[in-house]
Write an enzyme that holds these catalytic residues in place. Structure first.
Site, short mmCIF file in Angstrom:
data_model
loop_
_atom_site.label_atom_id
_atom_site.label_comp_id
_atom_site.label_asym_id
_atom_site.label_seq_id
_atom_site.Cartn_x
_atom_site.Cartn_y
_atom_site.Cartn_z
CB SER A 89 -0.97 0.08 1.25
OG SER A 89 -2.02 -0.71 1.05
CE LYS A 92 -3.83 0.69 -1.34
NZ LYS A 92 -4.36 0.03 -0.14
CE1 TYR A 214 -4.31 -1.42 -4.56
CE2 TYR A 214 -4.83 -3.58 -4.80
CZ TYR A 214 -4.40 -2.50 -3.85
OH TYR A 214 -4.63 -2.48 -2.44
CE1 TYR A 266 -4.21 1.55 4.59
CE2 TYR A 266 -2.77 0.41 6.30
CZ TYR A 266 -3.04 0.65 5.03
OH TYR A 266 -2.46 0.36 3.98
CB VAL A 284 -0.11 -5.88 4.15
CG1 VAL A 284 -1.31 -5.18 4.77
CG2 VAL A 284 -0.41 -6.19 2.74
N1 GLN Z 1 -1.93 -5.49 -1.86
C1 GLN Z 1 -2.24 -5.34 -0.59
C2 GLN Z 1 -4.11 -5.33 -0.86
O1 GLN Z 1 -4.38 -4.84 -1.67
C3 GLN Z 1 -2.07 -3.92 -0.03
C4 GLN Z 1 -2.80 -3.53 1.23
C5 GLN Z 1 -1.97 -2.98 2.15
O2 GLN Z 1 -0.49 -2.75 2.16
N2 GLN Z 1 -2.44 -2.43 3.21
O3 GLN Z 1 -4.51 -6.16 0.20
#
Ligand code: GLN
Length: 432
Positions: A89, A92, A214, A266, A284
């Site tokens: 993420s 993003k 994505y 988050y 993550v």
């Molecule tokens: N690729 C992960 C997902 O889409 C990214 C989520 C994250 O890093 N919080 O679930």
């Protein structure tokens, strides 16, 4: 959320010699040593779980722990383990910055909102009336942003995305193919978010195409140094301080930092702002990027995650770091430095030499100096010499022009020596 991983013993932490840091010149690097110290303290923090909902992410070493920091002048510092991990993420904000740069904030705002969701990263957070995902830092919003990456087909979009990510890092970022297939094989929740956005009329193109961009952006491999340089590029107004390349506009960088400040961690974003006070984004894969605008980008990595999907040791390290280096964004009360370096009276001319950055508070001081002088003297000539000014905000031009007009009305000759055209509103150095 992911199941418990094995407990992680404290790693051996050392400051790593760095080709671009002070080690290069044989100087003692007290900054990397400071990073190593705080890594030792943060590594006492146990617990956390590996994100195994993407099965490939459960195969990483939970003990690896590294940190790096790059300044807006391009110098880097690091400590702990060197390794690569998937950006997840943390991609993003960087894809968001590129899409805002290309399409503009208003176009992006048609499809994705700006409000913190207060919910987990993979929540169904769509505004009830518009169907827009709440923000671009959670999966729902990021998938919409991925669909908006410019390109006549998915292949071009992927290339554009990878080029931007690599420009932020200052090197070609590689894909982790195993993580990519693992994401694609298990990404039905993300596809579902894509379909909801599509049904609400917020997705450009098909869900499959958006997911292609994505999943690939999430599966790019980075090191903590890459994250530090990427963060430093946002800290530096969109210009990579190592390569010197402009990656996105200053405004796109600012919009992105604003989103990171309110939504990057988050449903921990509020407490994070209190304790750490830096725009940030976690993934993550266990990475976190944090940014002190105008100063530093920081990357940290340790794979075990807390219940909100943020790296346990990463959060701890950045909490320590913000305190140790005095980085909290809102903790900078300062006594403004005077921009005036010297004044000289010669042949009826009062010359005021100014230096540094003319922001609002320094211009305010300069204006008051000019008014004080002119109230006490008979009208003659007053000259402001800007040759040692490095940068001027538009407010400096507005205030100085208005003050000059006032002084002229009172019989003064007002001269601005601005050979670099710093006060020209559209000049390169101007920023809002
Ligand atoms: N690729 C992960 C997902 O889409 C990214 C989520 C994250 O890093 N919080 O679930």
């Amino acid at each position: 959320m992911p199941p418990p991983s094995t407990p992680n013993p404290p790693p051996t932490v050392r400051a790593t010699p760095n080709p671009t840091g002070p080690h290069a010149t044989g100087r003692t690097d007290h900054i990397s040593a400071g990073l190593a110290d705080l890594l030792i303290r943060a590594s006492r923090q146990h617990g956390g779980r590996l994100a195994d909902y993407i099965p490939e992410l459960a195969h990483v070493d939970p003990d690896r722990f590294g940190i790096a920091m790059t300044s807006v002048l391009g110098r880097s510092y690091r400590a702990g383990d060197e390794n690569t991990f998937t950006i997840q993420s943390i991609s993003k904000p960087f894809v968001y910055a590129m899409v805002i740069d290309e399409l503009g904030l208003e176009e992006v705002a048609r499809n994705v909102g700006f409000e913190p969701s207060g919910e987990p990263f993979n929540a169904i957070s769509l505004e009830p009336d518009t169907g827009r995902p709440d923000n671009a830092m959670i999966n729902a919003g990021a998938i919409v942003i991925s669909s908006m990456v410019p390109g006549i087909n998915t292949d071009r979009q992927v290339r554009r995305m990878r080029a931007a990510m690599s420009a932020f890092a200052g090197r070609e970022l590689e894909l982790d193919e195993a993580v990519l297939s693992s994401e694609a094989a298990t990404g039905d929740r993300n596809r579902a978010l894509g379909y909801l956005a599509l049904a609400a009329g917020r997705l450009d193109g098909s869900v499959a195409d958006a997911m292609e961009v994505y999943f690939q952006q999430c599966s790019l491999k980075v090191s903590v140094e890459d994250l530090a340089v990427m963060g430093a590029t946002l800290a530096h107004g969109g210009t990579n301080p190592v390569t010197g390349d402009r990656v996105v506009s200053e405004l796109a960088a600012r919009h992105t930092l604003s989103m990171m400040a309110s939504c990057g961690m988050y449903d921990y974003s509020g407490e994070w702002m209190i304790r750490v006070g830096l725009p940030a984004k976690s993934g993550v894969g266990g990475g976190i990027v944090a940014i002190l605008p105008g100063q530093f980008g920081i990357g940290v990595h340790s794979a075990p995650l807390d219940a909100r999907g943020n790296s346990v040791r990463g959060v701890e390290a950045l909490t320590e770091l913000s305190d140790y280096f005095g980085m909290h964004l809102l903790g900078h009360p300062r006594s403004p430095l005077s921009p005036i370096v010297s004044t000289r009276d010669c042949d009826g001319v009062h010359t005021v030499a100014v230096r540094g950055e003319l922001d609002f508070v320094s211009t305010e001081q300069l204006v008051h100096h000019l008014l004080d002088h002119c109230e006490q003297a008979e009208p003659a000539t007053v000259r402001v010499d800007l040759s040692a000014v490095t940068r001027a905000r538009p407010i400096a031009g507005r205030l100085l022009t208005a003050t000059g007009d006032d002084l002229r009305r009172h019989g003064w000759e007002f001269q601005l020596l601005d050979s670099a055209c710093l006060l020209t509103p559209d000049g390169d150095n101007a920023t809002r």
